[in-house]
Design an enzyme around this catalytic site. Structure first.
Site, PDB file in Angstrom:
ATOM      1  CD  GLU A 121      -0.612  -5.712 -20.216  1.00 53.20           C
ATOM      2  OE1 GLU A 121      -1.053  -5.453 -19.093  1.00 53.20           O
ATOM      3  OE2 GLU A 121      -1.060  -6.641 -20.922  1.00 53.20           O
ATOM      4  CE  LYS A 153      -2.728  -8.739 -22.088  1.00 48.57           C
ATOM      5  NZ  LYS A 153      -3.832  -7.959 -21.807  1.00 48.57           N
ATOM      6  N   GLY A 169       0.823  -1.208   0.000  1.00 48.05           N
ATOM      7  CA  GLY A 169       0.000   0.000   0.000  1.00 48.05           C
ATOM      8  C   GLY A 169       0.851   1.250   0.000  1.00 48.05           C
TER       9      GLY A 169
END
Length: 624
Positions: free
Chosen positions: A497, A494, A102
């Protein structure tokens, strides 16, 4: 987006945590670390920059052991991906360690205050703040009495602004892990005289299938005697235990070179399982499980808002065409990361559809809560039972894709498209737009899709041949019209990436408004030119797309066409053709994306890229 694993029990802790981290490495792989205790309560820590194998080597050179501990694999947010910044992080005394997923938004002000109080910091991370806060409150009773670790953690996290899932251990309070959640996911696993903490189910699936998810503001105290749950104010709470039905082997490569390739090949099963049991072959009636939105509310809906991120947003965009075509309901599609920051208009009769593979995407959760606060009921499409998005929705259409480990989503996407098609049919039937007979016919077409996917997968070699030819190019352009445009976007995503080639998806009809300037003999252009011969609108779109194809060729562009089997005309116009079996227009995206996934995969492999763990990305985006 980092991975957390914790264990308390009678077994040697190191192999369990390292194994769990290996199954969570898709969540982050900038650095990794482990902290264990239990042998004379001595706390031992090993950390390493880079991928998990570097940590394993550090452990091999300097072994450690214990019966409880925590581990972490990091996706860097604050601080460079160095060994120094790797988790776990210690306090000043060295007796307390923390792992964290986080962002602590107020860490600078906290760091300044703690420094003034005499704390010394050694890293650039926001996580180290938490360890020092726990240290501070562990020593703050003022009367010499021992402060339980959970009480110190409870006080510490009340000082934090931001989102976090964390696990803490302390040699002052041995055989105990304190876990807390406010945003990113946290899972508790229940074994036989052993208990687990993790960021995601695959990390602990080989040890237990009985788990529960912590909700926001939940704290778990995990000891060899069991798990105690409370909220951040110390009030006891309970969470429902879920029995996970995934076979652990589903999270392994199963003989494939990469998880991504395995998951591409699992798509026939994922589509079949997602569609299974959702329509009566006798009556044609469509069923949606666990949906608390009434048929009356679906009939009264004036609009569907679809909210998602990344690949799920592309699925939602394709879903817009499905829903508007089949159910005749207006659909608006938004990026979750943008939607709640533009003061959106949400009418009471608007239904908000949120889509997330993990069900823990931070931006999508925030948008879902914003929609609910404005009076909209929310429906979720999700792959993970019991996830935050599913728990907060008025109903969930679960995809049954199984665990998806590769960072670049494949089978989750086709399962989402399947769920969207089922939902579009359901909505059409409820609103009286589709008869039972039409629903049976539509569902029959859907049941044929897995077999057609298997046929496409037998043509993998053709995609590899194209990859061999175009692996060294610098740019790709993907074009499509109508429902095929979202697949052009997803095909481009895709490729960029996992191969790091710049790729762009574009509406084919917009080429003349700028992108034509990019076309030359060095630019491969992937054009989705499939055709549903039974749909007049689809035939017209095909004709327009063919015109765009010829425009590209007239400018010396290289055309890779995705076409429907039997289309001989396109062979004359394109440089290369990849064929898919014929399908109705609304189902064709499920077939179209597979050759594009395979093309991206083979190009990335030939370029020597890390297909399963592309740089700077993580699987679940659990922080904004």
């Amino acid at each position: 987006m980092c991975g957390i694993v914790g264990y308390v029990g009678k077994k040697s802790v190191v192999p369990i945590i390292v194994e769990g981290l290996r199954r969570l490495e898709y969540r982050g792989y900038d650095s990794a670390g482990i902290a264990v205790a239990g042998n004379g309560d001595r706390l031992q820590v090993r950390r390493a920059e880079g991928k998990l194998r570097n940590l394993e080597e550090a452990i091999r050179q300097k072994p450690l052991d214990g019966t409880y501990g925590i581990g972490h694999t990091r996706w860097a947010t604050h601080g460079r991906p160095t060994e120094e910044n790797a988790h776990p992080h210690r306090d000043c005394t060295g007796r307390i360690v923390v792992v964290h997923n986080g962002i602590v938004e107020n860490y600078l002000s906290l760091k300044k205050k703690l420094t003034e109080e005499g704390h010394k910091f050694t890293t650039e991370t926001d996580t180290e703040i938490i360890a020092h806060l726990v240290e501070k409150y562990s020593a703050s009773s003022g009367n010499g009495r021992h402060v339980p670790l959970e009480d110190a953690v409870r006080q510490a996290i009340k000082q934090l602004s931001g989102v976090f899932a964390l696990a803490v251990i302390s040699t002052d309070d041995p055989n105990k892990i304190v876990a807390a959640r406010n945003g990113p996911p946290a899972v508790i696993g229940l074994g036989n005289d052993e208990y687990f903490v993790a960021s995601d189910v695959p990390a602990i699936l080989y040890h237990t299938r009985d788990i529960f998810f912590l909700a926001d503001d939940d704290m778990a105290v995990v000891t060899p005697d069991g798990v105690q749950l409370s909220d951040f104010d110390g009030r006891p709470i309970q969470r429902q235990v879920t029995h996970v039905t995934w076979d652990p082997i589903m999270a392994e490569k199963g003989g494939f070179k990469h998880f991504m390739l395995k998951e591409i090949y699992e798509q026939p099963r994922a589509v079949r399982d997602t569609a299974l049991g959702r329509v009566s072959q006798d009556t044609g009636h469509i069923f949606l499980d666990e949906v608390e939105i009434s048929e009356k509310e679906f009939r009264a809906a004036s609009k569907i808002n679809v909210i998602a991120c990344g690949t799920s947003w592309h699925a939602g965009l394709a879903g817009k065409f499905m829903i508007e075509t089949l159910a005749r309901v207006p659909v608006e599609v938004d990026y979750a990361s943008e939607w709640r920051y533009r003061n959106p208009i949400v009418e009471p009769d608007t239904i908000t559809l949120v889509i997330s593979q993990s069900g823990e995407t931070a931006d999508t959760i925030a948008a879902q809560r914003e929609a609910k606060s404005r009076g909209s009921k929310t429906l979720a499409i999700c792959n993970v039972v019991g996830s935050m998005i599913a728990r907060e929705a008025a109903g969930t259409i679960y995809t049954h894709a199984g665990p998806e480990i590769g960072v670049a989503s494949t089978k989750a996407f086709t399962a989402q498209l399947t769920a969207l098609y089922v939902f579009a049919m359901y909505l059409a039937q409820v609103r009286g737009v589709m008869t039972a007979e039409q629903a049976r016919a539509a569902m029959l077409e859907l049941t044929r899709i897995p077999g057609k996917l298997e046929t496409i997968l037998t043509h993998d070699e053709a995609c590899d041949e194209l990859a061999k030819r175009y692996q060294k190019v610098h740019d790709f352009l993907f074009l499509g019209r109508g429902i095929h445009y979202p697949i052009a976007l997803e095909g481009a995503l895709k490729l960029k990436e996992i191969s790091y080639i710049h790729a762009e998806g574009y509406p084919a009809g917009e080429m003349k408004h700028g992108p034509n300037a990019l076309i030359d003999e060095n630019l491969p252009v992937v054009i989705i030119a499939t055709r549903d011969a039974n749909n007049p609108d689809a035939v017209l779109r095909y004709e327009k797309t063919m015109s765009n194809l010829k425009e590209v060729k007239a400018r010396s562009g290289v055309v890779i066409a995705l076409a429907t089997e039997g289309d001989e005309e396109i062979k004359e116009a394109a440089d290369h053709v990849l064929y898919i079996p014929p399908a109705p227009e609304e189902l064709s995206p499920i077939l179209e994306i597979v050759p594009l996934q395979l093309l991206a995969y083979h190009i990335a492999v030939r370029r020597g890229c890390d297909v399963d763990q592309p740089r700077n990305l993580a699987k679940s985006v659990t922080v904004e």
